[in-house]
Enzyme design. Sequence first.
Site, short mmCIF file in Angstrom:
data_model
loop_
_atom_site.label_atom_id
_atom_site.label_comp_id
_atom_site.label_asym_id
_atom_site.label_seq_id
_atom_site.Cartn_x
_atom_site.Cartn_y
_atom_site.Cartn_z
N SER A 152 17.58 11.51 -14.26
CA SER A 152 17.45 12.27 -13.00
C SER A 152 16.75 13.60 -13.28
O SER A 152 15.64 13.60 -13.80
CB SER A 152 18.84 12.45 -12.38
OG SER A 152 18.75 12.83 -11.03
N ASP A 286 18.35 2.39 -6.31
CA ASP A 286 18.49 3.84 -6.43
C ASP A 286 18.16 4.50 -5.08
O ASP A 286 17.03 4.43 -4.61
CB ASP A 286 17.53 4.36 -7.51
CG ASP A 286 17.83 5.80 -7.91
OD1 ASP A 286 18.36 6.56 -7.08
OD2 ASP A 286 17.53 6.17 -9.06
N HIS A 314 21.55 4.77 -8.99
CA HIS A 314 20.95 5.90 -9.71
C HIS A 314 21.48 6.06 -11.13
O HIS A 314 20.96 6.88 -11.87
CB HIS A 314 21.21 7.18 -8.91
CG HIS A 314 20.43 8.37 -9.38
ND1 HIS A 314 19.05 8.35 -9.54
CD2 HIS A 314 20.83 9.62 -9.76
CE1 HIS A 314 18.64 9.53 -9.97
NE2 HIS A 314 19.69 10.32 -10.12
#
Length: 394
Positions: A152, A286, A314
């Site tokens: 991320s 995601d 995610h």
Amino acid sequence: MEETARAGNEADPLDHAHTPEQPASHAVDSGSEHEPEAAPVDPAQIRFRPGVRREGAFTVRYATIHGYRRAYVKAGTGPAMLLIHGIGDSSDTWRPVVEQLAEHHTVIAPDLLGHGRSEKPRADYTIAGFANGMRDLLTVLEVERVTVVGHSLGGGVAAQFAYQFPERCEHLVLVGSGGIGRTVSPLLRLAAVPGIEALMPLLGLPPIRVASRIGAGLLRMLDTPLGRDAEEILAVFDALPNTEARRAILRTLRSGVDWQGQVITMLDRAYLAEGVPTLIIWGRHDAIIPLGHGRLAHAAIPGSVLEIFDEAGHFPHHTNPARFVQLVHDFVGRTTPAEFDRDDWRIRLRRGRRTTGVVDTIETMGETDPEEVADARIELTLVEQTLEQAPSVQ
């Protein structure tokens, strides 16, 4: 400079520590039939809670750099591997995979400044600032070169680290990475709206927490992509101990996101990653950073490999830790670590960025969802509009 957490100190959730050929550029858009049997983790059971001591395999250590105390985990032996977590998270996100990765590597998993157990000063929370912090921590630990793995926000930091310090990066692994296109979850856009900080003291109140969990339950019942990650998001938020921590996260978010989406992209410099073995891992569902970003990154980074976790959102390293470890281990084992050559770097800079043919590459990846291709086309258009406003390197 280096301190080790001991019994009685702060809560310590992690307490308890080749030369093969380079592959050709391709996407391994594999489905579940290629995956080791998944054993998903409970996100609430792996993350730090104030006052709660969790037993784990490794000891959390501390180093004071530039006057700020920074937490990190260091485990194993072998070639160094740096694991960088996402926004609002901490090194705890890597708990399901640290022990296995440490069987072959010296694993270093820090809490970024403003996150986890690290201090939360009024400081530089930009992507470049975090990359500098990673360099400084590695220097203190006397580690010269690493494989960088980022999830991320941490993926954006990892890519920035590889760009700022190419001589120190051997491999690059991007996991649901930020910093590629504009589109992000509406939740992140909302959190970046000016004035939202006035609500920070309210977010920890029981009625707000109850309402959040009810909303998360509804999203799961409706089988939405965001519902898959709802427990993860709540676990990250629950681990933030106070308003000071939440404000540090907000400053981090605003350094790269506004109400329109992400304001930075690595794609203008992706061509510089040529020669750096790059593995891209993404969850097909995601909802925080769409899979189209992963396809776009793969098409833009020369020689990269794309792996898709069909059942993941995610957090693919939580959905199937065994497959994640296997992919990273195999990829690092079969690729030759990058060697920085200043002359090659200069040639690439002079040649400049290239986005032509990227969408054509996306469409030939195999098993590509038309919707994902459309998303990638939109992202590429937005990126090209941004790049047109900037002067090319001559």
